[in-house]
Design a protein around this motif. Structure first.
Motif, short mmCIF file in Angstrom:
data_model
loop_
_atom_site.label_atom_id
_atom_site.label_comp_id
_atom_site.label_asym_id
_atom_site.label_seq_id
_atom_site.Cartn_x
_atom_site.Cartn_y
_atom_site.Cartn_z
N UNK A 284 7.22 7.90 -2.80
CA UNK A 284 5.94 7.20 -2.64
C UNK A 284 5.65 6.93 -1.17
N UNK A 285 6.68 6.54 -0.44
CA UNK A 285 6.53 6.28 1.00
C UNK A 285 6.12 7.55 1.74
N UNK A 286 6.72 8.66 1.34
CA UNK A 286 6.40 9.94 1.98
C UNK A 286 4.98 10.38 1.63
N UNK A 287 4.60 10.23 0.37
CA UNK A 287 3.28 10.71 -0.07
C UNK A 287 2.14 9.92 0.55
N UNK A 288 2.38 8.64 0.85
CA UNK A 288 1.30 7.80 1.38
C UNK A 288 1.26 7.78 2.90
N UNK A 289 2.11 8.59 3.54
CA UNK A 289 2.11 8.63 5.00
C UNK A 289 0.74 9.02 5.52
N UNK A 290 0.24 8.22 6.45
CA UNK A 290 -1.07 8.49 7.04
C UNK A 290 -2.23 7.92 6.26
N UNK A 291 -1.95 7.38 5.06
CA UNK A 291 -3.03 6.84 4.22
C UNK A 291 -2.93 5.32 4.05
N UNK A 292 -1.81 4.74 4.48
CA UNK A 292 -1.61 3.30 4.31
C UNK A 292 -2.69 2.47 4.98
N UNK B 193 0.82 -1.22 0.00
CA UNK B 193 0.00 0.00 0.00
C UNK B 193 0.85 1.27 0.00
N UNK B 194 1.89 1.29 0.83
CA UNK B 194 2.69 2.51 0.95
C UNK B 194 3.49 2.80 -0.32
N UNK B 195 3.82 1.76 -1.08
CA UNK B 195 4.59 1.96 -2.32
C UNK B 195 3.69 1.91 -3.57
N UNK B 196 2.38 1.95 -3.36
CA UNK B 196 1.45 1.84 -4.49
C UNK B 196 1.64 2.90 -5.57
#
Length: 267
Positions: free
Chosen positions: A190-198, A170-173
């Motif tokens: 990608x890891x930074x952008x998905x922080x809090x949304x994983x 999910x975090x690297x989606x």
């Protein structure tokens, strides 16, 4: 070109995301048949192979201390090869489906047989996610065993593998969705952008998985209660494979819908 950091976006809503993903699969059912017909055949064969391998594994483990180590190694190798083949098939379908859902039929024409480097890259990333998750579980299992906690090592290591894979997946989606679109996002970004949304993505995945699980369970109950499982096991495997393919399409739709949240421009 690396996407610029997007402005603040609202949090993903798991239920709305899951419903929209399923609706998009239903709306694109003709394309699901078009792009799924070729992957369906190896998918079906690989599921059958895994069923037989699991049967061999169960029979061997029932022997306890008398289990043949050579046979177990052969079973593990066979399972690994079948799983690798499954990942390759999923990658081919996944790339074609993502391209079709974002850029239209022209991006994945015909039966989706125009396989290129993007498919190879996508499959490699999926394999690496599995390897990292499995390696982490193996380390945890070894540590627990050495600490005298062998009785819980298997359970904990399995949980670590499943949770670890879901987190990475999910975090690297944005990275693997971007690979399908020939615009891969760097993994760190990608890891930074998905922080809090994983966690929200995982919840949405579970919401999609629930009806697929119910459908698979009802299918199994119907075949077992009517005796069709023994009379027509191939038909059961074929229907089960189709349900898996439909679930896969909805799962991919979820990440396609979430993708614009993590980039500066929509696709």
């Amino acid at each position: 070109m690396t996407p610029m950091t997007p402005s603040h976006q609202p949090d993903l809503q798991p239920l709305a995301l899951a419903i929209a993903a399923c609706r998009r699969s239903w709306a694109a059912r003709d394309d699901l048949l078009r792009l799924g017909i070729v992957p369906f055949i190896p998918l079906y064969l690989l599921f059958r192979a895994l069923e037989m391998i699991q049967g061999r594994m169960y029979a061997e483990l029932q022997k306890g201390m008398e289990a043949d180590p050579t046979a177990l190694i052969d079973i593990i190798l066979s399972m690994s090869l079948a799983s690798l083949g499954l990942i390759v098939v999923v990658a081919i379908f996944g790339v074609n489906w993502i391209r079709q859902m974002t850029m239209g039929r022209a991006a994945a024409p015909g039966l989706g047989l125009n396989i290129g480097l993007r498919h190879v890259h996508f499959a490699f990333v999926m394999i690496m996610l599995v390897v990292i998750a499995f390696g982490s579980s193996l380390v945890i299992s070894t540590i627990l065993s050495l600490a005298g906690l062998a009785q819980i090592a298997l359970l904990v290591s399995m949980l670590v593998m499943v949770i670890g894979y879901l987190v990475l997946f999910t975090r690297l989606s944005p990275s693997w969705v971007g690979i399908a679109l020939d615009a891969p996002m760097p993994y760190k970004l990608a890891w930074q952008r998905t922080r809090g949304q994983g966690g929200r993505l995982v919840v949405a995945l579970m919401m999609i998985a629930l009806p697929a699980f119910v459908a698979q369970s009802l299918l199994a109950m119907m075949f077992v209660s009517t005796g069709l499982l023994a009379a027509a096991p191939l038909a059961f495997s074929a229907l089960s494979s189709f349900i898996s393919l439909a679930y896969m399409s909805a799962q991919l739709n979820l990440f396609v819908l979430a993708y614009p949240r993590f980039v500066s421009e929509t696709v």
